[in-house]
Every structure is written in C-alpha cells, then in structure tokens.
Scaffold this active site. Structure first.
Site, PDB file in Angstrom:
ATOM      1  N   ALA B 236       0.815  -1.217   0.000  1.00  0.00           N
ATOM      2  CA  ALA B 236       0.000   0.000   0.000  1.00  0.00           C
ATOM      3  C   ALA B 236       0.853   1.273   0.000  1.00  0.00           C
ATOM      4  CB  ALA B 236      -0.930  -0.017   1.204  1.00  0.00           C
ATOM      5  N   HIS B 237       0.175   2.393  -0.021  1.00  0.00           N
ATOM      6  CA  HIS B 237       0.835   3.694  -0.089  1.00  0.00           C
ATOM      7  C   HIS B 237       1.705   3.945   1.146  1.00  0.00           C
ATOM      8  CE1 HIS B 237      -3.154   4.279   1.682  1.00  0.00           C
ATOM      9  NE2 HIS B 237      -2.599   5.186   2.434  1.00  0.00           N
ATOM     10  N   ASN B 238       2.860   4.532   0.885  1.00  0.00           N
ATOM     11  CA  ASN B 238       3.782   4.997   1.937  1.00  0.00           C
ATOM     12  C   ASN B 238       4.496   3.860   2.666  1.00  0.00           C
ATOM     13  OD1 ASN B 238       2.676   7.467   1.264  1.00  0.00           O
ATOM     14  ND2 ASN B 238       1.379   7.601   3.064  1.00  0.00           N
ATOM     15  N   SER B 256       1.523   2.980   5.156  1.00  0.00           N
ATOM     16  CA  SER B 256       2.474   3.600   6.078  1.00  0.00           C
ATOM     17  C   SER B 256       3.186   2.625   6.995  1.00  0.00           C
ATOM     18  CB  SER B 256       1.784   4.687   6.918  1.00  0.00           C
ATOM     19  OG  SER B 256       1.232   5.665   6.080  1.00  0.00           O
TER      20      SER B 256
END
Lengths: 341, 341, 341
Positions: B236-238, B256
C-alpha cells in the site's frame, strides 16, 4: 439452440408432465425468464419465484407440480439444469481468422481453423490447436502450446514453454508459467533458486481472472484434467493438482504441495509448502494447512492450523464459553476458600 | 556456459573428490538430469534419487560419497547449488532493438542498447537504462524511470513517475504506482485523500506476477535493494520495505507500515496500517499484525492478532485441550457438590 | 489551480487567522511542502513536522496557532484537507483524440469528446460517454457501456455487456465481468453453472488495480454509486454492494452476498456465499463471515468465524490467559486431592 420439452426430457432422462411440444431455447433466472426459458426448482423457498415466472418449463423433483408449467421430473434439478444449459447453449460458429495486428512468426504452427484477436503476440515455435480462440493482448511465449477448442480471454500470458491441453478456458489477466518464488540467503543477499522447470495444464480446465500459476523450479507444475480454478488464485512452483478438483478465489497453494482428485478448496485458504491434500478432501474458506501436513482422503478441515471440522467446532464451542468456564473455576475457588477460611 | 567440475570447485571454494575434468553445463532435478547437469544433496532422504540420476557431479556435505559421482564438498549444498546455477546460467545476449510496433516518443531517453518488445507503450520523458529488456504490452507512464539490466516481462504497468533501479525483474501483470486507497467520509460521500506521492524500487529487486505496489499518498512508497516479492502481493501507499526482505504470495502490507531488513513474511499474511516489523523478524503465513503494532527485531510471530510464535503454540496447545480442561472443572464441581450434598 | 487562503477559507467555511492573500496552489506532505502548499494538522504529534515545514497555510482545529503560518480553523482538518485537495487539483484539459492504433468499429458509439489511448480494443456496439479517458491496452467487450467523465487506466478489461456509470475510475489490470465460479459435480466431472448474467457499476465508483468483479450467473452483480474498492479484491457473481461502501485490498466477497450502504470492510476479509452485511457495519481485516450469516446494521465484527468485536475481545482475553486458568484448575485439583488423601 431451440428444442422442445420432449427432446430435453429425452436427453436428461426426465419424466415429463405437461406439454412435450413446449419450446425451450435457453435458461434464465425466474425474474428474467421468457416463456421459452427453462428454470429449476430444488428448494421450497424458491417455489413462488418459479411459479410466478413467465417460464413454460421447470425441472423439479418427482411429484412437484406448478400450475400451467410443464414439469420435467428429475432427481437432481440443479444438476439437470446445468446439463440442460450446456446442451441448449448456442454453439457460436468460430470465425477462423488471424487479425492483421496479431504478430505470428513463421515458426509458429497454428491450425488453419483458429481465431486470433487483435494485438496478440505469438513467439517462435508456438503451437495452437483446432478451433481455439486467442483474444486480444494475449501473449504466448516461445514454444508454448495451446490445444484445440480452447479459449484464452483477452490479456492472458503464457510464459515460454507453458503447455495447455484441449477445451481449456483461461480468463482475462491470468499468467501461466511465471518464475517460482525461492531464494537462499547467503553472503549478504538473496540468491534465486533456479526456476527453469515446466508447467502444464490438462484438458477441460477452467481458470479465472488474474490468477497466477508458476512453472516448476526444476520439475513441473501440473494441473490435471477437469480442474476448475477461480480468480486471484496462486499456484506455486511444483504443485500438482488432481483431476476435477475445484479451488475458490484468492486461495494460495505453496510450493511442492499436491492436491488429489475431486478436492474442494474454499476461498482464501492457504496450503503451505510440501502439503498433501488427499482425494475428495475439503479445505474450508480461510483455512491454513500448515507446512508439510497431510489432509486425509475425504476429510474436511477448517481453521489455522487446519484441523478436522468436527474438532474445530468442538474447540470453538468451548472457546466461545471460556468466560463461563472461568466463572465456574472462580466459584470453585471461592468455595474452597470459604471452606478453608 | 560449459565448465569443468574443477573450475566450479574453484569458484565455490569446494573440495573435489572425483573427476576434476568432468563437464558441467547446467543444473536440473535428479529425474531430468543428464551427465552434464549438477545436482545437490542436502538431506539423506534424497540420497537415492541423486544416486540413481544420470548426473555426473553432486554438491554434498563433507564426507558424503556416491558411487561413480564426482563430489564437490561444501558446507551448504543448497546455497552452493544456487550460486553454481547463477554462474552456469547461459548469458543470453541481448538483441538491442525497438520493435516497430512499440510507441516511443521523442522525449523518451532510451539507452542505445535496450530491447523493447512489440506493442510496448512508452510515454513522454521516460528513461530506460543500458541492457534493459521491456517485453510486450508493457506500459511506462510519463517520466517513469527504469535502470539498467532490468527485465520487465509482458504486461507490466508503471504509472507515471514510478522509478525502478538496476537489475530489477518484474513479472507479468504487475502494477507499480497505482493510487493508494484512502478516503474520508463526509457530506454524505467518500472523498479521496490525495494520492500524489511517488514510488521507487531499489536495485536487485524481483517482483512476481499480478502484484500491486501503490504510490505514496503525499510521500513515497519505497522498496529497498535486494527485496524479493512473490505473486499477488499488495503493497500500500507509503510503505517502506528494507533491504533483502522477502514477501510470499498474497500478503498485504497496509498503508504507512515499515518492514526492516532481511524480514521474512509468509504467504497471505496481513500487516495493518502503521505497523513496524523490525529487522530479521519473521511473520508466519496468514498471520495478522494488528494496526499500529511493532514486531521486534528477530521475533517470529503467528496468528491473528499476531503474537510471538512460542506464545501462539502454548495458547494453541491449551486451546486444543479445552474439552479436557472443562471436564476437569466438571469433576471438581461434582466432587464439591458431593461434599456439600 | 492557484487560490488565496481567503478564497479557500470561504469555500471550506473556515475561519482564517493570518494572511488572507497568501497563495495556495496545492497540497503536500510537511516534508515536501513549498510555501504555496496547504497542510493539515489534526494530531499534536504532527505539530512539529507541520510547524517546521515551508508551507504558508495550515488547516487546524479552532484555537491552534503556529508561528508565521496562516491558519484556517475547521472542525475536521483532515476532511477539510481532502475537500481542499479536490478543489485545488489541476483540472487537466482532456485532449479529445482517438489514437490511430486504437481499434474502434463503426458500430461503437463514442461521444466526440473522448480520449482513447494507443492499442485500445473496442468491440461492436460499445458506448462511451463524454470526456471519458480510455488508456492503453484497455479491452471493451461487445456492447459494454462506459459513462461520462470516466477514466480507465491502462490494461482494464470489460467483458461483453459490462456497464459502468459516470465519473468511474478503474485502475490498471482490473477485470469487470468475468465468469462467476460455480460448478455442479455429476457423472464424473464438473459441470459449469451458466454464467450468463450481467454486471453494472454505478456512478462515482473507484476500483483499484488487478481487482476482479464477476458478472452474475443468471442475474446481476451490482456495485452501487460511490463505492470504493481497493487492489486485488474479488467480487463474485450476483453480489450487491450498497452506496458509499469501502472495501480494502485482497478482500473476497462470495457469490450472492449483499453489502449495505456505508459498510467498511478491512483488508483480506472474506465474506461467504449468501451473507448479508447490513448498512454501516464494519468487517475487520482478515475476518471471515461464514456462509449465510448476517452482520447487523452498524455492528463491527472480527475473527473467523466473524463475531461482534467486543465478544472477540472478551474471548481472546480469556484465550490469552488459558495457561493461567489451567493452573488454577490444577491447584484446585491438588487441594481436592490433599483433602481426600
């Protein structure tokens, strides 16, 4: 293909009550059915939906009657329905053609009667059998083989050397023959275990969308005839899957595991490395069969670590009543304390 | 590449027993091996398979002997085998060419020595390094960057701006740089959190088939050098992934979260948002690391919620004997009742 | 689009403290922000990051002040931020064009103002609405329909007849309308249940990368307006998803299940066949809702089998202390034995 109720009854070995000349041209849901659509009724809860439909003919168990419907009596209405559906399905005539944008090298051996869609890429030495359809954006790596009467939906990838049998249907986005996942850590980095094996898919297999089937590392990954695999399933290197086994969506089968014949695996199940799931076993949804374990013939397992379903249920029943059990222990302690106090 | 047993022994630092002039041209499984294939033997249970093979040379632990085989003695036969396999692997000469159907705008900067397959789409400002292979149907979004000696198998998508290092291999169907998944509900609908960050993949990374790696929302998603990712994995993102970490199939790493170096994540594991998995930790298959949790350096966790493996085993052992525990409580109650009765 | 802090405050209904003429041109993370980027501060732990950034304007809760920053006071800084981000996002002018390599038959009805990328394949009878963007390698099967202001990223497949509403964004590798997974075993093999239904996606839906949404078997699979679906999600045949529901990555929804409005499903959750998840319920990550179960309106469930979160927590607390409970029982037994001994 249009038939009469009488013809269908003969094909299915059903006993007919009603109009043997009633036309049947297809199947449908009760809500969408026209007079020529066939329905089935296998549960009393659906009786009203079926009775109120426009359909003229209904497959039902012996003795069932519906006002103004022609009934085809069978022991297993749902099974008869799928058989009838296959029989009634329109036989689309294949338009043999190779789209001008398809890239087909001279070394490829395509049967004269195949349909190759736009922007298909076929590499050297590929073989494609009779009446096979390869849709847009499919990629057939060098020396891969597809049998006859197959259908590859748009955007299927076969890595070089992948072999697919006859009457196989592969849905959009699926990849057959990618490298297996195996590394050995040493000298400060991951070294790839050689992934130079093969992959073969038997006859009458269907594979869903965006599924991945890896090639063997040194040996072969093999999916036997009649196997059905859903969407987003992962089949690792060296896996062997027996005939007529069904595997639901998002399940993962890890390296070198084998599944027997007529096994049923629920969605999101995980089967660890080097497991053996014997013939006719059932692995429940989200179950996790731990590395190296065997699931015995005909056994149903659930949970992680996967255990026999009856054991899971018994354990879970106690689990759900732990607070109560603890209260009973507390009461005993109190009483004990009282006696001593 | 063909070598002799003596040359291989020198490369691996192995002690040779037998014919130092024996030819070795590749690796194989015992069943498929020819006289020139190298095998390894690291477990007594495989001794017979190896002994009965046609292979002339075998990597084995010190002291192991097999009739009429040349033995290369090493401490870690499997590791020596993967090293040897890499050394022996045929070096395919890259045929530098851009297929006439590939779309390459003038603003793209491709090294002269690259191979671009049919129906590749490259957008403005893309950069591709030396000796990189981009296979059919790959899409390289505007300003994306691929380093040197990379291989993108057919049908890889790089969203605009995605950056890939050197010696990276990405398998078919994988998408790098899709939008992250983040919404805020308000005024009766979901509003998308901006997904305008970046994504970068370090050197020597391998990513399997149909995997998805999202770009950062405002910051960056980063996969460090030497990381190996299997099929159908979601990053996922980050997310930040440390060097030489390996992630098995169908695992999901939520937004994250960070994974350290040399972490090993089993298949179908789930790591929640904002987790931290420290260096050399192990997350078992199907384990679920709950939102915000830390897995300590070197720790092995399993289960959902994930806990240390020894704890899981202890708890599970009691869990499996709950019926017995309840029976013991029942007996105490009976006895108590008897006393009072 | 460039605005002033005053204009943005007016749009959001925020109270401004500072320079109402400060320019705002976009959003960013604190680390990447320039003077014209907008930030938000909704937790004291981020205060320093925001205070030390180069950003001129910050969305914050009433009363918050940061030296030399213009503050826009709002009740929900994160929600205001996503609203502002959408408002500030550059409106890319669509370059209406059909790439010469796109295949568009005469029977397709495309609005004049659409952008069709390279190597797109559109089949007979397809309809595409105004200002829609179809990127490279998309496949739109015969009679499929895409509304206006949509964006299909590279390599999306719509099976024949799939219908997509307005303002829908579908990411790379996703497949809409594949055959559902249903077989009936009989006469020694699996027979496919007919998969001849339809699939429709409402307005304002976003679907991530490599997700699969199957068509109905006899009926329809329907995703309502405003739904957001992450990567690698499986939506089976006949599933109904209510408005504004969000579904995180790698979740699977099995056949004929229905989800209500504003439901939230965590990552890797599994929802069995014929389940009903009512409005505003929450299904935790990796939870497994068992076949046929209902999750009540507003309820949060976790675990497999999924149960109310508070119940899961209570059970798990006891589970984690089983060794202790067993020790207590042991002590009681000892004492009992002592009395009798």
């Amino acid at each position: 293909m249009k038939h009469t109720a009488g013809e269908l009854a003969a094909y299915l070995g059903a006993t007919l009550h009603g109009d043997s000349g009633a036309a049947i041209s297809g199947v449908a849901s009760p809500e969408k059915a026209t007079a020529e659509d066939l329905l089935y009724l296998d549960s009393p809860k659906n009786r009203e939906r079926v009775a109120n439909s426009a359909a003229g003919c209904v497959l039902a168990r012996p003795g069932v009657r519906l006002t103004s419907k022609t009934i085809l009596e069978v022991e297993q209405p749902k099974f008869a329905f799928v058989k009838a559906a296959a029989w009634l399905a329109p036989q689309v005539a294949l338009k043999a053609a190779i789209h001008p944008t398809a890239i087909v090298p001279k070394t490829a051996r395509l049967h004269a009667n195949v349909a190759i869609g736009p922007y298909v890429v076929i590499e050297d030495g590929v073989q494609i059998g009779e009446e096979t359809i390869i849709e847009a954006f499919c990629f057939l790596g060098s020396a891969s083989v597809v049998g006859k009467n197959c259908r590859l939906h748009p955007r299927v990838t076969l890595y070089p050397g992948a072999r697919v049998g006859d009457r196989v249907e592969i849905h959009s986005g699926t990849v057959i023959g990618g490298d297996g996942f195996g590394y050995v850590f040493g000298e400060g980095r991951q070294w790839k275990f050689p992934q130079i094996g093969t992959v073969s898919v038997g006859d009458d297999v269907e594979i869903g969308c965006n599924t991945t089937v890896d090639r063997g590392s040194l040996g072969e990954t093999h999916i036997s005839g009649g196997v059905k695999i859903d969407n987003l399933v992962q089949i690792a290197h060296n896996v062997q899957i027996g005939e007529h086994t069904v595997i639901a969506a998002q399940t993962g089968i890890s390296g070198s595991s084998s599944l027997g014949k007529r096994v049923a695996v629920g969605g999101q199940a995980g089967i660890g490395d080097h497991c053996c799931v014997e013939d006719e076993a059932k692995v429940g949804g989200q179950a996790g069969v731990v590395v190296g374990k065997t699931v015995r013939r005909g056994q149903t397992v659930w949970g992680t670590p996967a255990r026999p379903l009856e054991k899971f249920k018994e354990q879970y029943a106690w689990f759900a009543r732990l607070a109560e059990l603890a209260a009973r222990v507390g009461k005993l302690e109190e009483s004990e304390h009282g006696e001593k106090g």
